[in-house]
Design a protein around this motif. Structure first.
Motif, PDB file in Angstrom:
ATOM      1  N   THR A 136      -7.706  50.364  36.997  1.00 42.92           N
ATOM      2  CA  THR A 136      -6.468  51.101  37.248  1.00 42.92           C
ATOM      3  C   THR A 136      -6.866  52.492  37.727  1.00 42.92           C
ATOM      4  O   THR A 136      -8.000  52.941  37.504  1.00 42.92           O
ATOM      5  CB  THR A 136      -5.605  51.247  35.973  1.00 42.92           C
ATOM      6  OG1 THR A 136      -6.304  52.068  35.040  1.00 42.92           O
ATOM      7  CG2 THR A 136      -5.253  49.892  35.363  1.00 42.92           C
ATOM      8  N   CYS A 137      -5.929  53.184  38.347  1.00 46.73           N
ATOM      9  CA  CYS A 137      -6.202  54.551  38.795  1.00 46.73           C
ATOM     10  C   CYS A 137      -6.539  55.433  37.598  1.00 46.73           C
ATOM     11  O   CYS A 137      -7.446  56.268  37.660  1.00 46.73           O
ATOM     12  CB  CYS A 137      -4.997  55.092  39.565  1.00 46.73           C
ATOM     13  SG  CYS A 137      -5.320  56.668  40.360  1.00 46.73           S
ATOM     14  N   GLN A 138      -5.826  55.246  36.499  1.00 47.08           N
ATOM     15  CA  GLN A 138      -6.075  56.037  35.293  1.00 47.08           C
ATOM     16  C   GLN A 138      -7.483  55.789  34.742  1.00 47.08           C
ATOM     17  O   GLN A 138      -8.183  56.731  34.365  1.00 47.08           O
ATOM     18  CB  GLN A 138      -5.011  55.719  34.234  1.00 47.08           C
ATOM     19  CG  GLN A 138      -5.089  56.602  33.014  1.00 47.08           C
ATOM     20  CD  GLN A 138      -3.949  56.333  32.049  1.00 47.08           C
ATOM     21  OE1 GLN A 138      -3.556  55.186  31.852  1.00 47.08           O
ATOM     22  NE2 GLN A 138      -3.423  57.398  31.467  1.00 47.08           N
ATOM     23  N   GLU A 139      -7.911  54.532  34.711  1.00 46.76           N
ATOM     24  CA  GLU A 139      -9.267  54.223  34.250  1.00 46.76           C
ATOM     25  C   GLU A 139     -10.311  54.870  35.147  1.00 46.76           C
ATOM     26  O   GLU A 139     -11.304  55.410  34.667  1.00 46.76           O
ATOM     27  CB  GLU A 139      -9.493  52.706  34.219  1.00 46.76           C
ATOM     28  CG  GLU A 139      -8.735  51.987  33.143  1.00 46.76           C
ATOM     29  CD  GLU A 139      -8.787  50.474  33.289  1.00 46.76           C
ATOM     30  OE1 GLU A 139      -8.655  49.805  32.259  1.00 46.76           O
ATOM     31  OE2 GLU A 139      -8.935  49.962  34.430  1.00 46.76           O
ATOM     32  N   THR A 141      -9.949  57.552  36.971  1.00 50.17           N
ATOM     33  CA  THR A 141      -9.905  59.002  36.768  1.00 50.17           C
ATOM     34  C   THR A 141     -10.706  59.415  35.534  1.00 50.17           C
ATOM     35  O   THR A 141     -11.371  60.449  35.537  1.00 50.17           O
ATOM     36  CB  THR A 141      -8.444  59.475  36.635  1.00 50.17           C
ATOM     37  OG1 THR A 141      -7.755  59.143  37.844  1.00 50.17           O
ATOM     38  CG2 THR A 141      -8.349  60.971  36.402  1.00 50.17           C
ATOM     39  N   ARG A 142     -10.671  58.602  34.490  1.00 46.12           N
ATOM     40  CA  ARG A 142     -11.369  58.918  33.237  1.00 46.12           C
ATOM     41  C   ARG A 142     -12.808  58.413  33.189  1.00 46.12           C
ATOM     42  O   ARG A 142     -13.515  58.679  32.224  1.00 46.12           O
ATOM     43  CB  ARG A 142     -10.606  58.318  32.055  1.00 46.12           C
ATOM     44  CG  ARG A 142      -9.269  58.988  31.813  1.00 46.12           C
ATOM     45  CD  ARG A 142      -8.653  58.492  30.550  1.00 46.12           C
ATOM     46  NE  ARG A 142      -8.534  57.035  30.578  1.00 46.12           N
ATOM     47  CZ  ARG A 142      -7.523  56.356  30.060  1.00 46.12           C
ATOM     48  NH1 ARG A 142      -6.560  56.975  29.451  1.00 46.12           N
ATOM     49  NH2 ARG A 142      -7.493  55.049  30.142  1.00 46.12           N
ATOM     50  N   ARG A 157      -5.323  57.865  43.860  1.00 46.08           N
ATOM     51  CA  ARG A 157      -4.086  58.433  43.322  1.00 46.08           C
ATOM     52  C   ARG A 157      -3.177  58.880  44.477  1.00 46.08           C
ATOM     53  O   ARG A 157      -1.983  58.574  44.505  1.00 46.08           O
ATOM     54  CB  ARG A 157      -4.398  59.600  42.382  1.00 46.08           C
ATOM     55  CG  ARG A 157      -3.175  60.188  41.702  1.00 46.08           C
ATOM     56  CD  ARG A 157      -3.490  61.249  40.652  1.00 46.08           C
ATOM     57  NE  ARG A 157      -4.522  62.200  41.061  1.00 46.08           N
ATOM     58  CZ  ARG A 157      -5.774  62.209  40.598  1.00 46.08           C
ATOM     59  NH1 ARG A 157      -6.175  61.310  39.712  1.00 46.08           N
ATOM     60  NH2 ARG A 157      -6.640  63.110  41.026  1.00 46.08           N
TER      61      ARG A 157
END
Length: 176
Positions: A136-139, A141-142, A157
């Motif tokens: 995912t984009c969130q994964e 990013t982190r 993103r």
């Protein structure tokens, strides 16, 4: 899933004038997850990174043809809608005992086919690709892992919020 076959090593790179022409795929599933391959230096799995599927052009094929071929060979995914070129990037990096200078074009593609399995890796790819994963984009990013291109989380993103750019963006040259 078809049996895995082996392609010859990319010897055409040695004969090319200028940088190696590469087509890469920013493959998104229906949940807007991106597929990345997990690679490492042959003989040193601890020296690892994540990257988009893709590779060098063969013979007279177009970049679009190379993108679809490489995606099928590296992931087994053939049910895709290939979209526009999102980004272009020049890069230079050491890998497998030599320096690679590449001119990469990143194509947007969408698929509903999320099961992966390599079908035709080169000998070098068999020694250096450890698998694939949907992010995912969130994964992304982190993530603390190395990912190429290095701004991929930010680029993804922007793509998901704004859609594809009107013209391909030229990314900063990356020299490792």
């Amino acid at each position: 899933m078809p049996a895995e076959t082996t392609r010859p090593a990319d010897e055409s790179y040695e004969d090319q004038e200028g940088p190696r022409k590469v087509a890469r795929v920013v493959l998104l599933d229906p949940e807007d997850r991106i597929l990345l391959l997990h690679g490492h230096e042959p003989g040193d799995p601890a020296d690892d990174w994540w990257f988009t599927p893709g590779g060098g052009l063969e013979g007279t094929e177009t970049r679009e043809e190379a993108a679809l071929r490489e995606l099928a060979e590296e992931t087994g995914i053939t049910d895709v809608d290939l979209g526009p070129v999102l980004w272009r990037r020049r890069c230079s990096f050491p890998f497998a005992g030599r320096r690679w200078d590449q001119d990469e074009w990143y194509y947007l593609a969408r698929t509903t086919q999320t099961a992966t399995g390599a079908t035709a890796l080169t000998e070098l790819e068999r020694r250096s690709v450890a698998g694939a994963r949907w992010w995912t984009c969130q994964e992304l990013t982190r993530a603390h892992e190395t990912v190429y291109p290095t701004r991929l989380a930010e680029l993804l993103r922007t793509l998901l919020v704004e859609g594809p750019p009107a013209r391909p963006l030229t990314l900063d040259t990356e020299i490792v």
